[in-house]
Enzyme design. Structure first.
Site, mmCIF file in Angstrom:
data_model
loop_
_atom_site.group_PDB
_atom_site.id
_atom_site.type_symbol
_atom_site.label_atom_id
_atom_site.label_comp_id
_atom_site.label_asym_id
_atom_site.label_seq_id
_atom_site.Cartn_x
_atom_site.Cartn_y
_atom_site.Cartn_z
ATOM 1 N N GLY A 115 3.297 -0.354 -3.490
ATOM 2 C CA GLY A 115 5.156 -0.773 -3.476
ATOM 3 C C GLY A 115 5.197 -1.180 -5.352
ATOM 4 O O GLY A 115 4.078 -1.518 -5.720
ATOM 5 N N THR A 121 -0.523 -1.160 -0.118
ATOM 6 C CA THR A 121 -1.152 -1.672 1.164
ATOM 7 C C THR A 121 -2.595 -1.013 2.218
ATOM 8 O O THR A 121 -2.570 0.057 1.628
ATOM 9 C CB THR A 121 0.025 -2.152 2.152
ATOM 10 O OG1 THR A 121 0.932 -2.375 0.814
ATOM 11 C CG2 THR A 121 -0.143 -2.418 3.483
ATOM 12 N N ASP A 161 14.520 -7.057 -2.015
ATOM 13 C CA ASP A 161 13.997 -5.676 -2.118
ATOM 14 C C ASP A 161 14.132 -5.071 -1.055
ATOM 15 O O ASP A 161 13.347 -4.904 -0.518
ATOM 16 C CB ASP A 161 12.850 -5.644 -2.706
ATOM 17 C CG ASP A 161 12.417 -4.095 -3.425
ATOM 18 O OD1 ASP A 161 12.772 -3.430 -3.545
ATOM 19 O OD2 ASP A 161 11.205 -3.955 -3.407
#
Length: 872
Positions: free
Chosen positions: A603, A608, A718
């Site tokens: 992202g 992640t 977001d």
């Protein structure tokens, strides 16, 4: 009169300011149009048989910024192209010759970015794996790419671009990453790189670039990673290469470089150097003793040169060294006992009759001329040892010393070591992700080369299961793989296992049968031997008791006292106890040093990773881009606030680590993936309206909690499908809450752009940078439309409608025309009450209107969704 003049003056100033802003806005719009045109021209000039760039579609208008959603294109907050990143892999070509120097390879039909069997140690620890299905771009690299003046990342590795690298690229002022690895580029490096003041990564490995490393590179003082390996470079290694203060990875292998290794290394600026690969050149002279000062060094590859002299004793200072290969040189002398200080050393290659640059095991290039004396010092983590031409004992005393316990592979021809055969091999270790790691890559190399020889001489050492400190050896007959040795060893008396953390290889071993006279002598112990054994047993028991006591006291110690023992820069602050200790070391180990194989999502704030910190205990680790968070104290304060936020539909922030070199957040792991993937894959599943309603309500409740019940309140900024995670029961969890504010407060410079993702941004937020809860409401409305339809926010099918047409415009249009049914994806209209579905559509449309006062609050959205709850 004076008041009138002041009013006139203020009006003039206002008009001037407005005109200035309008002029700036018009200029930015022209730049965006120009960049989109440059991308379309780029597409028209390259060969693209696999249609990688199929999403790059021209529109009839000039006012949109849809190019920001094209494959491989990323934009900044002003919709200017900041990154062009397209990794190729194969599939389109029928095979080719690439690389330079000693590398000849064929990529046709393989899955890896390069043929691992022919490049066993190229880019060790950092090389990437890609998918052949992606295909490759080809032709000359178009010069029009320099029209992307805000470009920070240009990454086009493993394609078939040929010819010279356009000189204009070296003048891009904002470029931070230039990655053209694995292409067919030729020519020479530029004599001027005046524009690349911000360059951090320069990766031109696996090409055909010749000439010398130019003096112009001396100005690239911000370089962190320099890869020029597998080209046709010649001349000396410039001294200035040793002076880049931030450099942590340097790869110059497989070229035609000559002369000495610069002695300047280690004298001033190698404090960050971790990977140094100079193998496969014509370097001569002695190994500089100053390399011993590069105390973060993990991998040092000097094989296949013409180096002379000895292994410097100063290498004992390299406490973090994991791989050392000095084979195929002309070194001699004693093996320095100081190497025993390198407690992490797991691969030691002193001599190697097999040429790593030959794909058929034949002698090629540099021959093995090393001749060492003495013993191998005690190295507790040593797993692979190759030293064919040295004299002396292995591991001092092989049968009684614990220093051999971790050994998996030993290749020797010492007179004191037995000889074994290894033949009839038709299988090799082929997991290319594992081959990225030193132990597995070296093990695969030696085993595969041994398979090609009819009577290979090597020794396999194991630790026995009963921990009796005996290194059990066995003759190997017809073994295909190390993992198959359990079925190939005969006359098994005792079994042992050797397990690698990455390759999970296992083997059994048995003692070789001895003669009758030997057995009789073994049963005859004199009194001195019995006393020695008894004394040794007592000592071992005392040491064992001390170790158990130490472990017990550490486990029972309070958490705070344990943290005091942790070096502050490696501390993890924990908000939620998950039943197992969280340390910096076990996070890094569980993510395999944040390897791509464990990455589960990327992202705007970072990638992640999935991390199994203990058997059955899995967490998600979001590794943040350190450069975006400059004030650690402010970061700490903000994260502690986020750590107190708890809601059933928010991911749980378990803990975090923050230092100048590493930052990551630890969350609970959700096995169902994210909503973006769920929407993409639901065509293959039977998804009922009840499941979709549950997801919509869960997300709404999470946002409402952030807006109305948090203190201080949190505006997400977001909200999008990739930031919504699911468990196996379709329960939804909102992630990345608070990170936009965290970024805003942590950056030292003024933030003039907006957080968020194009397509989900509320129009007032995108235009004025003013954020409110209603901006989150708009983003939620877009997500709701995606959830019920089969369209993306910026679906390619909208391009025919003209400027700015997106999923919001599409839904509003169909609702006005009385065609609400057409909004819903196949199967959804039939699975739920039509009135309820239309109500949800009305809610999504109302959330996405331009007028803020008409948009509902998230609390009102929750109330409506609860009223529409499906029955049963």
């Amino acid at each position: 009169m004076l008041r009138f003049l002041l009013v006139q003056l203020l009006l003039l100033l206002g008009i001037s300011c407005f005109s200035g802003k309008a002029a700036v806005s018009l200029l930015e719009e022209r730049e965006r149009v120009r960049e989109r045109g440059a991308l379309l021209e780029f597409k028209s000039l390259v060969s693209d048989p696999s249609r990688i760039l199929s999403s790059w579609v021209s529109t009839n208008d000039s006012g949109d910024a849809h190019h920001c959603s094209w494959f491989g294109v990323d934009c900044d907050a002003q919709f200017r192209v900041s990154s062009l990143k397209i990794v190729g892999g194969g599939g389109s070509g029928s095979g080719r010759r690439g690389g330079g120097g000693k590398f000849n390879y064929d990529l046709g039909g393989v899955v890896d970015c390069f043929n691992v069997s022919k490049f066993p140690f190229y880019g060790l620890g950092l090389r990437r794996i890609c998918d052949a299905k992606v295909g490759k771009l080809g032709g000359k690299l178009p010069r029009v790419i320099v029209e992307l003046r805000k470009l920070r990342v240009l990454s086009l590795p493993f394609h078939e671009f040929s010819g010279g690298i356009p000189g204009e690229i070296w003048g891009l002022d904002n470029l931070e990453v230039l990655d053209l690895e694995g292409n067919l580029f030729s020519g020479k490096l530029p004599v001027s790189v005046k524009g690349l003041n911000r360059l951090r990564v320069l990766n031109l490995g696996l090409n055909r670039i010749g000439g010398k490393i130019p003096d112009s590179f001396s100005g690239l003082i911000g370089l962190e990673w320099l890869n020029l390996a597998a080209n046709e470079l010649e001349g000396l290694i410039p001294v200035f290469v040793a002076g880049f203060p931030r450099l942590w990875g340097l790869y110059l292998s497989s070229n035609q470089l000559k002369g000495k290794i610069p002695d300047a290394w280690g004298r001033s600026n190698c404090q960050n150097l971790k990977y140094l690969d100079l193998s496969g050149n014509e370097l001569n002279g002695k190994i500089p003793i100053s390399l011993g000062n590069c105390q973060k060094l993990r991998v040092l590859l000097l094989f296949s040169n013409v180096l002379q002299g000895v292994i410097p004793r100063e290498f004992g200072q390299l406490r973090k060294l994991n791989v050392l290969d000095v084979s195929r040189n002309s070194l001699s002398g004693d093996i320095p006992s100081e190497l025993g200080n390198c407690r992490d050393l797991s691969i030691l290659v002193l001599s190697n009759l097999e040429d790593p640059y030959s794909s058929h095991g034949a002698a090629f290039g540099h021959r093995e001329s090393n001749l060492f004396r003495g013993s191998i010092p005690t190295l507790p983590k040593l797993r692979i040892l190759s030293g064919i031409e040295f004299e002396g004992e292995i591991c001092d005393t092989m049968n009684t010393d614990n220093s051999c316990k971790s050994l998996v592979y030993v290749d020797v021809s010492s007179e004191n070591a037995p000889k074994f055969t290894f033949s009839a091999c038709d299988s090799q270790i082929s997991n290319s992700r594992q081959l990225n790691h030193g132990p597995t890559a070296y093990l695969s190399f030696f085993l595969s080369r041994a398979c090609l020889r009819t009577k290979a001489k090597f020794l396999l050492v194991h630790r026995s299961r009963n921990d009796d400190a005996h290194s059990v050896v066995k003759r190997l007959e017809n073994a295909r793989l190390l993992s198959e040795l359990n079925s190939s060893l005969d006359e098994t008396v005792s079994s042992s296992s050797v397990q690698s953390s990455s390759e999970n290889l296992q083997a059994n071993a048995a003692e070789s049968p001895s003669g009758e006279g030997e057995r009789e002598s073994q049963n005859q112990f004199n009194s001195i031997e019995i006393a020695s054994i008894a004394s040794a047993s007592v000592i071992v028991l005392v040491l064992l008791a001390l170790v158990i006591l130490f472990i017990y006291t550490r486990k029972c110690a309070p958490r705070d006292s344990y943290r005091i023992q942790v070096y502050e820069r490696r501390e993890i602050r924990v908000f939620t106890d998950i039943g197992v200790p969280l340390t910096f070391q076990n996070i890094v180990k569980a993510t395999d040093s944040f390897s791509a194989g464990n990455c589960i999502g990327c992202g705007g704030f970072g990638a992640t990773y999935k991390a199994e910190v203990s058997p059955g205990v899995i967490v998600a680790v979001k590794r943040l881009s350190v450069g975006r968070f400059h004030c650690i104290q402010q970061f700490d304060a903000e994260v502690k606030t986020l750590g107190r936020i708890r809601h059933a539909n928010l991911v749980t922030l378990i803990g975090y680590h923050a230092s100048e070199t590493e930052m990551f957040l630890i969350y609970n792991y959700l096995p169902g993936g994210n909503l973006e993937r769920f929407i993409q894959e639901r065509l293959t599943k039977s998804i009922k309206w009840k499941a979709l309603h549950k997801i919509a309500l869960d997300v709404a409740q999470a946002i409402a909690y952030l807006h109305d019940e948090c203190n201080p309140r949190v505006i997400h900024r977001d909200i999008k499908p990739s930031n919504i995670l699911l468990d196996n029961d379709y329960k939804a969890y909102l992630s990345d809450f608070g990170l936009s504010r965290l970024l805003e407060n942590s950056e030292t410079h003024a933030t003039t752009g907006v957080a968020g993702t194009f397509g989900y941004l509320a129009p007032e937020y995108a235009m004025t940078c003013r954020v409110s809860e209603k901006a989150d409401v708009y983003s939620y409305g877009v997500v709701l439309l995606e959830l019920i339809s089969d369209k993306k926010a910026l679906d390619p099918s909208f391009s025919s409608h003209g400027n700015g047409f997106n999923i919001v415009s599409w839904a509003h249009m169909l609702l006005r025309q009385g065609r609400a049914k057409e909004v819903f994806a196949a199967g959804i209209w039939e699975s739920g009450p039509h009135d309820d579905l239309v109500e949800v559509l009305h809610l999504a449309v109302k959330c996405t209107v331009d007028t803020l006062s008409i948009r509902p609050t998230m609390k009102q959205a929750v109330q409506l969704l609860k009223q529409l709850k499906p029955i049963g």
